[in-house]
Design a protein around this motif. Structure first.
Motif, PDB file in Angstrom:
ATOM      1  N   ILE A  99       0.834  -1.207   0.000  1.00 28.62           N
ATOM      2  CA  ILE A  99       0.000   0.000   0.000  1.00 28.62           C
ATOM      3  C   ILE A  99       0.871   1.259   0.000  1.00 28.62           C
ATOM      4  O   ILE A  99       0.639   2.200  -0.785  1.00 28.62           O
ATOM      5  N   PHE A 100       1.882   1.293   0.863  1.00 33.18           N
ATOM      6  CA  PHE A 100       2.750   2.473   0.952  1.00 33.18           C
ATOM      7  C   PHE A 100       3.478   2.737  -0.370  1.00 33.18           C
ATOM      8  O   PHE A 100       3.571   3.884  -0.820  1.00 33.18           O
ATOM      9  N   SER A 101       4.000   1.683  -0.975  1.00 31.62           N
ATOM     10  CA  SER A 101       4.713   1.847  -2.244  1.00 31.62           C
ATOM     11  C   SER A 101       3.773   2.342  -3.340  1.00 31.62           C
ATOM     12  O   SER A 101       4.144   3.179  -4.170  1.00 31.62           O
ATOM     13  N   GLY A 102       2.542   1.802  -3.352  1.00 30.93           N
ATOM     14  CA  GLY A 102       1.568   2.240  -4.344  1.00 30.93           C
ATOM     15  C   GLY A 102       1.210   3.710  -4.198  1.00 30.93           C
ATOM     16  O   GLY A 102       1.119   4.442  -5.195  1.00 30.93           O
ATOM     17  N   ILE A 103       1.029   4.159  -2.965  1.00 35.77           N
ATOM     18  CA  ILE A 103       0.716   5.576  -2.726  1.00 35.77           C
ATOM     19  C   ILE A 103       1.866   6.462  -3.186  1.00 35.77           C
ATOM     20  O   ILE A 103       1.660   7.494  -3.844  1.00 35.77           O
ATOM     21  N   ALA A 104       3.094   6.059  -2.842  1.00 36.26           N
ATOM     22  CA  ALA A 104       4.268   6.857  -3.222  1.00 36.26           C
ATOM     23  C   ALA A 104       4.417   6.941  -4.748  1.00 36.26           C
ATOM     24  O   ALA A 104       4.826   7.968  -5.288  1.00 36.26           O
ATOM     25  N   TRP A 105       4.064   5.861  -5.441  1.00 32.00           N
ATOM     26  CA  TRP A 105       4.264   5.823  -6.891  1.00 32.00           C
ATOM     27  C   TRP A 105       3.152   6.558  -7.649  1.00 32.00           C
ATOM     28  O   TRP A 105       3.405   7.311  -8.580  1.00 32.00           O
ATOM     29  N   PHE A 106       1.896   6.356  -7.226  1.00 36.83           N
ATOM     30  CA  PHE A 106       0.771   6.866  -8.003  1.00 36.83           C
ATOM     31  C   PHE A 106       0.250   8.220  -7.529  1.00 36.83           C
ATOM     32  O   PHE A 106      -0.448   8.910  -8.269  1.00 36.83           O
ATOM     33  N   TRP A 107       0.549   8.602  -6.279  1.00 29.51           N
ATOM     34  CA  TRP A 107       0.051   9.873  -5.758  1.00 29.51           C
ATOM     35  C   TRP A 107       1.187  10.775  -5.293  1.00 29.51           C
ATOM     36  O   TRP A 107       1.004  11.590  -4.380  1.00 29.51           O
ATOM     37  N   SER A 108       2.334  10.665  -5.938  1.00 31.75           N
ATOM     38  CA  SER A 108       3.499  11.439  -5.496  1.00 31.75           C
ATOM     39  C   SER A 108       3.274  12.943  -5.640  1.00 31.75           C
ATOM     40  O   SER A 108       3.674  13.728  -4.769  1.00 31.75           O
ATOM     41  N   GLU A 109       2.628  13.379  -6.726  1.00 26.90           N
ATOM     42  CA  GLU A 109       2.420  14.815  -6.920  1.00 26.90           C
ATOM     43  C   GLU A 109       1.544  15.408  -5.826  1.00 26.90           C
ATOM     44  O   GLU A 109       1.795  16.514  -5.336  1.00 26.90           O
ATOM     45  N   ASN A 110       0.505  14.675  -5.449  1.00 28.98           N
ATOM     46  CA  ASN A 110      -0.371  15.157  -4.373  1.00 28.98           C
ATOM     47  C   ASN A 110       0.371  15.232  -3.040  1.00 28.98           C
ATOM     48  O   ASN A 110       0.181  16.177  -2.261  1.00 28.98           O
ATOM     49  N   LEU A 111       1.219  14.233  -2.774  1.00 26.20           N
ATOM     50  CA  LEU A 111       1.992  14.232  -1.529  1.00 26.20           C
ATOM     51  C   LEU A 111       2.947  15.417  -1.473  1.00 26.20           C
ATOM     52  O   LEU A 111       3.018  16.130  -0.466  1.00 26.20           O
ATOM     53  N   VAL A 112       3.660  15.637  -2.557  1.00 29.54           N
ATOM     54  CA  VAL A 112       4.657  16.708  -2.580  1.00 29.54           C
ATOM     55  C   VAL A 112       3.987  18.072  -2.466  1.00 29.54           C
ATOM     56  O   VAL A 112       4.518  18.990  -1.822  1.00 29.54           O
ATOM     57  N   SER A 113       2.810  18.203  -3.064  1.00 31.34           N
ATOM     58  CA  SER A 113       2.100  19.493  -3.023  1.00 31.34           C
ATOM     59  C   SER A 113       1.664  19.878  -1.621  1.00 31.34           C
ATOM     60  O   SER A 113       1.375  21.046  -1.357  1.00 31.34           O
TER      61      SER A 113
END
Length: 447
Positions: free
Chosen positions: A328-342
């Motif tokens: 789950i953590f790897s998937g979030i980092a890969w597919f939602w990275s732009e949202n996280l960084v923002s």
């Protein structure tokens, strides 16, 4: 809870849910702290916090070392029916934690300039880093004691109260962050002061439990009636069992310091700001995995010598939980990275581009292996395989991390910096499996 008779899955969940909930509160505090600093002070402020953050990680590592070491011994004593001995281990451990935290605090105050230099603070960020450094120092004392004390509150059968300690501290930090950074305009000083005051609050709640509410580990005037030689021996046992946990946290600090240095060398301040995003995310991942390890540790330590099958059931259940979380953590980092960084950086800035376009996704490829490594080394601690656990932690968090941070940027450029930690974790996983299989085969043959 009866650690020797209750169903393993039920025990694990009773420990896991409150512990995970406490870690969620801690995670929210870490994220919101980064968001408020990034939005209220800017990318330079975020970089400054990232440069000082290894000190707070170090304090958590000290607390983990004493908490893990002392609770393993206390769990074994309880499993053998030696309640008085378990209490003795508890209060002696907390005394060690207090002394070590005071020594650490004193050192950081006396050698402040040398510490800032060791952390790799560049000249253009020295003012902001210093503003954050000094008011954060007292938080280290309270963080060490609270982290260690929560182990014994859980072992006392009150994981929900341990969660309350963390929740109050985290919620208080979020409110004070907002208050000090925005309405009061205290900047970096305010962000650090918010952390210190919130740690004081959590520590106070923990002390209240031990003094007033504990069943087994209620505070008393009991002293360790033993010679200085035996006290030193017990100190060595506690620290040796918990030392891999300390090294695990220290390895995160080492990763942050080394990553800051490499990014500053190849990219500059924007690189440090971009790297700070994963440095805020990575401890959250560690907290989740650490919650799983802390939940299963008392079950394994209590049952391993007398009920091996129950200990193995607990290990398998925790491993399954780690694997699911890692995916789950790897998937979030890969597919939602732009949202996280923002959440941390303004979209369109150089630092945002570095983190969102390539950084977070590449870094997240190692989350699964990181979790399995943390669990297996924690398992080795729980059953007393200490030397090998220390060796593997040094290899994983020190040697391999340093080698990959040096070599991969030369081979792959900036992408190599982001991949340094995942590659180190993957290689570490192979090493841990080989060593653990060899040790367990050797034990079975000896039987």
């Amino acid at each position: 809870m009866d650690l020797g008779k209750d169903k393993i899955s039920g025990l694990f969940l009773k420990f896991l849910f409150p512990t995970i909930a406490g870690m969620i509160f801690s995670s929210i505090f870490v994220v919101v702290d980064g968001i408020m600093v990034g939005k209220g002070i800017g990318s330079e402020g975020l970089a400054g916090v990232n440069l000082i953050s290894p000190l707070f990680t170090l304090s958590a590592g000290l607390g983990l070392m004493f908490g893990m070491g002392g609770s393993v011994l206390a769990s074994e004593a309880l499993g053998s029916g030696h309640i008085k001995q378990a209490r003795t281990y508890t209060f002696f451990t907390l005394k060690l934690a207090m002394i070590s935290s005071l020594l650490t605090l004193t050192f950081l105050l006396i050698f402040a300039d040398e510490t800032l230099s060791l952390l790799g603070v560049p000249e253009d960020l020295s003012d902001k880093a210093s503003q954050y450094y000094y008011p954060l120092i007292p938080a280290i004392f309270f963080n060490v004691l609270m982290t260690a004390g929560l182990f014994f509150i859980r072992l006392d059968g009150a994981p929900s109260f341990a969660m309350i300690c963390v929740a109050i501290s985290s919620i208080g930090n979020i409110f004070l962050d907002w208050l000090f950074i925005f309405p009061f305009g205290l900047g970096m000083f305010g962000a650090a002061l918010a952390t210190t005051l919130s740690q004081v609050a959590g520590f106070g709640i923990m002390v209240h439990y031990i003094v007033r509410r504990a069943r087994i580990f209620r505070f008393s005037s009991m002293k360790l009636q033993s010679s200085e030689e035996k006290k030193l021996s017990l100190t060595g046992r506690i620290m040796s069992i918990g030392f891999p946990a300390f090294l695990g946290d220290l390895s995160i600090s080492f990763m942050v310091i080394l990553g800051n240095f490499v990014f500053n060398k190849y990219v500059g301040v924007d690189g440090i700001a971009a790297f700070s995003v994963v440095c805020f995310i990575f401890p959250i991942i560690f907290m989740a995995y650490n919650a799983i390890v802390q939940s299963v540790q008392p079950i394994i330590s209590y049952n391993y010598k007398q009920y091996l099958r129950r200990a193995n059931q607990a290990l398998n259940l925790s491993l399954l939980t780690i694997v699911v979380c890692g995916i789950i953590f790897s998937g979030i980092a890969w597919f939602w990275s732009e949202n996280l960084v923002s959440l941390f950086l303004e979209q369109g800035t150089t630092a945002w581009e570095l983190a969102a376009r390539r950084g977070v996704g590449l870094f997240g490829t190692g989350f699964l292996f990181f979790g399995i490594n943390i669990l297996l080394i924690g398992y080795m601690q729980s059953i007393g395989i200490v030397k090998q656990a220390i060796f593997l932690t040094v290899v994983r968090g020190g040697i391999l991390t340093a080698v990959t941070f040096i070599l991969l940027p030369i081979i792959f450029g900036i992408n190599g910096i982001w991949l340094a930690v995942p590659v180190a974790e993957m290689i570490s996983f192979v090493c841990i499996i080989i060593v653990l299989n060899k040790l367990l085969l050797s034990k079975n043959n000896n039987k």
